[in-house]
Scaffold this motif. Structure first.
Motif, short mmCIF file in Angstrom:
data_model
loop_
_atom_site.label_atom_id
_atom_site.label_comp_id
_atom_site.label_asym_id
_atom_site.label_seq_id
_atom_site.Cartn_x
_atom_site.Cartn_y
_atom_site.Cartn_z
N PHE A 240 0.84 -1.20 0.00
CA PHE A 240 0.00 0.00 0.00
C PHE A 240 0.88 1.25 0.00
CE2 PHE A 240 -2.33 3.41 2.11
CZ PHE A 240 -3.54 3.39 1.43
N ASN A 241 1.91 1.27 0.83
CA ASN A 241 2.80 2.42 0.87
C ASN A 241 3.62 2.56 -0.40
OD1 ASN A 241 2.00 3.26 3.45
ND2 ASN A 241 3.43 1.88 4.46
N ASP A 242 3.96 1.43 -1.02
CA ASP A 242 4.60 1.49 -2.34
C ASP A 242 3.71 2.21 -3.33
OD1 ASP A 242 6.88 0.17 -1.54
OD2 ASP A 242 6.25 -1.79 -2.28
N GLY A 243 2.42 1.91 -3.29
CA GLY A 243 1.47 2.55 -4.18
C GLY A 243 1.40 4.05 -3.96
N ARG A 244 1.43 4.46 -2.69
CA ARG A 244 1.40 5.89 -2.39
C ARG A 244 2.64 6.58 -2.96
NH1 ARG A 244 -0.34 7.74 3.52
NH2 ARG A 244 -0.15 9.69 2.34
N PHE A 245 3.79 5.93 -2.84
CA PHE A 245 5.01 6.52 -3.38
C PHE A 245 4.94 6.61 -4.91
CE2 PHE A 245 9.21 5.57 -5.30
CZ PHE A 245 9.81 6.80 -5.03
N ARG A 264 -4.95 12.74 -12.32
CA ARG A 264 -5.28 12.41 -10.94
C ARG A 264 -6.69 11.82 -10.84
NH1 ARG A 264 -3.80 14.99 -5.89
NH2 ARG A 264 -2.85 16.70 -7.05
N VAL A 265 -7.66 12.48 -11.48
CA VAL A 265 -9.05 12.01 -11.41
C VAL A 265 -9.18 10.62 -12.03
CG1 VAL A 265 -11.39 12.41 -12.27
CG2 VAL A 265 -10.06 14.32 -11.34
N ALA A 266 -8.51 10.40 -13.17
CA ALA A 266 -8.59 9.10 -13.84
C ALA A 266 -8.03 8.00 -12.96
CB ALA A 266 -7.85 9.15 -15.18
N ARG A 267 -6.93 8.26 -12.29
CA ARG A 267 -6.32 7.25 -11.43
C ARG A 267 -7.14 7.01 -10.17
NH1 ARG A 267 -3.19 3.75 -13.64
NH2 ARG A 267 -2.66 3.20 -11.51
N ILE A 268 -7.75 8.06 -9.63
CA ILE A 268 -8.59 7.88 -8.44
C ILE A 268 -9.81 7.03 -8.78
CG2 ILE A 268 -10.10 9.10 -6.82
CD1 ILE A 268 -8.08 11.41 -6.89
N ILE A 269 -10.41 7.29 -9.94
CA ILE A 269 -11.60 6.53 -10.35
C ILE A 269 -11.22 5.10 -10.73
CG2 ILE A 269 -13.43 6.35 -12.08
CD1 ILE A 269 -13.46 9.41 -12.19
N GLY A 270 -10.11 4.96 -11.45
CA GLY A 270 -9.72 3.64 -11.92
C GLY A 270 -9.12 2.75 -10.86
N PRO A 272 -9.95 1.81 -7.67
CA PRO A 272 -10.80 0.78 -7.06
C PRO A 272 -11.14 -0.36 -8.02
CG PRO A 272 -11.57 2.96 -6.45
CD PRO A 272 -10.52 3.15 -7.49
N PHE A 273 -11.33 -0.04 -9.30
CA PHE A 273 -11.64 -1.09 -10.27
C PHE A 273 -10.45 -2.02 -10.49
CE2 PHE A 273 -14.74 2.23 -11.34
CZ PHE A 273 -15.91 1.49 -11.39
N HIS A 274 -9.26 -1.43 -10.53
CA HIS A 274 -8.05 -2.26 -10.66
C HIS A 274 -7.89 -3.16 -9.43
CE1 HIS A 274 -6.26 0.99 -13.51
NE2 HIS A 274 -6.97 0.10 -14.17
N ALA A 275 -8.17 -2.60 -8.26
CA ALA A 275 -8.04 -3.38 -7.04
C ALA A 275 -9.07 -4.51 -7.01
CB ALA A 275 -8.22 -2.48 -5.82
N LEU A 298 -1.78 -8.73 -2.87
CA LEU A 298 -0.80 -7.68 -2.62
C LEU A 298 -0.84 -6.60 -3.71
CD1 LEU A 298 2.28 -9.80 -1.43
CD2 LEU A 298 0.77 -8.39 -0.02
N GLN A 299 -1.08 -7.03 -4.95
CA GLN A 299 -1.23 -6.06 -6.04
C GLN A 299 -2.46 -5.19 -5.83
OE1 GLN A 299 0.73 -5.20 -8.63
NE2 GLN A 299 2.29 -6.56 -7.79
N ALA A 300 -3.52 -5.77 -5.27
CA ALA A 300 -4.72 -4.98 -4.94
C ALA A 300 -4.38 -3.91 -3.91
CB ALA A 300 -5.82 -5.90 -4.42
N CYS A 301 -3.57 -4.26 -2.92
CA CYS A 301 -3.13 -3.27 -1.93
C CYS A 301 -2.34 -2.16 -2.58
CB CYS A 301 -2.30 -3.96 -0.85
SG CYS A 301 -3.21 -5.13 0.17
N ARG A 302 -1.49 -2.52 -3.52
CA ARG A 302 -0.69 -1.51 -4.24
C ARG A 302 -1.59 -0.56 -5.01
NH1 ARG A 302 1.16 -1.41 -9.49
NH2 ARG A 302 3.15 -0.34 -9.91
N ASN A 303 -2.59 -1.09 -5.71
CA ASN A 303 -3.49 -0.25 -6.48
C ASN A 303 -4.30 0.67 -5.58
OD1 ASN A 303 -2.85 -1.16 -9.11
ND2 ASN A 303 -4.11 -2.97 -8.84
N CYS A 304 -4.70 0.17 -4.41
CA CYS A 304 -5.39 1.03 -3.44
C CYS A 304 -4.47 2.14 -2.97
CB CYS A 304 -5.87 0.19 -2.26
SG CYS A 304 -7.26 -0.91 -2.62
N GLY A 305 -3.19 1.81 -2.77
CA GLY A 305 -2.23 2.83 -2.36
C GLY A 305 -2.04 3.90 -3.41
N ILE A 306 -2.02 3.51 -4.69
CA ILE A 306 -1.91 4.50 -5.77
C ILE A 306 -3.11 5.43 -5.76
CG2 ILE A 306 -1.91 4.79 -8.28
CD1 ILE A 306 -0.28 2.21 -8.49
N ALA A 307 -4.31 4.87 -5.66
CA ALA A 307 -5.52 5.71 -5.66
C ALA A 307 -5.52 6.65 -4.46
CB ALA A 307 -6.76 4.82 -5.65
#
Length: 313
Positions: A240-245, A264-270, A272-275, A298-307
């Motif tokens: 998750f922290n990797d995603g934030r970085f 930013r908006v596209a990544r925020i919307i996308g 949760p769907f990726h996760a 773990l990849q789902a956690c990363r995607n949540c961190g990115i969003a």
């Protein structure tokens, strides 16, 4: 006694002429037993062309006593106290107070192999390029317990058997990397706001400024990985922290205004769907391949961190 003074910058203009080639810096917090092992792995390798700094990052255990005892017995070792915890703050203190042309970082949970410091001395005393701003070497992970079946971890961090200039966005392991001190200071040092990935961020900024990052295979360290880091919850938090970085870096690379806002908006919307897609994949794979299912989660956690990173940055 540790140095707690307010001096922030050494006379860097004179350091190349009068100071040592390398300052080894060990930043530590509440790891007194491990710290002593790290220091003692370096001391036999010291020479007139090197110095050793310990930066105590607001430790609350007996780290100050251990560090003070080691410094009292070794005149080439100096201890500094950073009152606010944080690895970036501690590393920045090392950069500001080093006398060496290069600051070579070793983490407190690592030990240097016998030829470690000599390998850096040979390389940096006659560097193959004037543009080198950072160079780093091999990491040999030593796990306290056998790796769980689901763990996607490597026993070695390695870029190959020959020295080479890394490509753009190529990165080194932060606990075994030397930085050209004056250049690291000039580009702003480590970003204390990141909380993760500060090494990669600094190396990218150095490359963007026209400098080079090099790989040095002969300079190896051993990294102790405790059982606590083999827990799945720790791995989930790390991803998750990797995603934030990743989100922070991607936003930095975007131009301001509309382009950055739309991205930013596209990544925020996308996000949760990726996760959700990764969670579905984990459920499908669980009966057939548990390690692969664990990796999807773990990849789902990363995607949540990115969003989340896109939302809060």
């Amino acid at each position: 006694m540790p140095n707690t003074g307010g001096t922030t910058h050494k006379a860097k203009a004179n350091s190349e002429a009068s100071g040592p080639l390398i300052t080894v810096a060990i930043c530590t917090r509440n790891r007194a037993a491990l710290l002593e092992k790290a220091v003692r792995s370096v001391l036999p390798q010291m020479s007139d062309d090197t110095e050793l700094l310990i930066v105590d990052s607001a430790s609350t255990d007996n780290t100050p006593e251990i560090a003070g005892r080691l410094a009292a017995a070794n005149p080439r070792l100096t201890v500094y106290r950073e009152e606010k915890p944080g690895i970036s703050l501690a590393r920045n203190r090392a950069l500001k107070n080093a006398h060496g042309q290069y600051v070579l970082f070793l983490d407190d949970d690592e030990t240097a192999e016998p030829d470690w410091l000599a390998a850096y001395q040979r390389f940096l005393s006659a560097p193959p390029s004037e543009k080198i701003a950072a160079v780093g070497g091999t990491v040999l992970n030593e796990f306290e317990i056998p790796l769980p079946k689901w763990a996607n971890a490597s026993a070695t961090f390695d870029h190959g058997n020959a020295p080479k200039c890394l490509p753009h966005r190529g990165s080194l392991y932060g606990g075994n990397a030397a930085y050209r001190c004056e250049v690291a200071l000039a580009v702003g040092m480590f970003d204390t706001q990141l909380g993760r990935g500060e090494d990669s961020d600094l190396m990218l900024r150095l490359q963007d400024a026209g400098y080079e990052i090099w790989w040095l295979p002969g300079a190896a360290i051993r990294h102790f990985v405790p059982a606590s880091r083999m827990k799945y919850r720790w791995m989930m938090r790390g991803r998750f922290n990797d995603g934030r970085f990743i989100a922070t870096q991607r936003l930095k690379s975007r131009r301001g205004g509309l382009d950055r806002g739309l991205y930013r908006v596209a990544r925020i919307i996308g996000g949760p769907f990726h996760a959700l897609a990764q969670l579905l994949a984990a459920l499908i794979m669980l009966p057939m391949n548990y390690p692969k299912a664990a990796e999807h989660l773990l990849q789902a956690c990363r995607n949540c961190g990115i969003a989340w990173g896109m939302l809060v940055n």
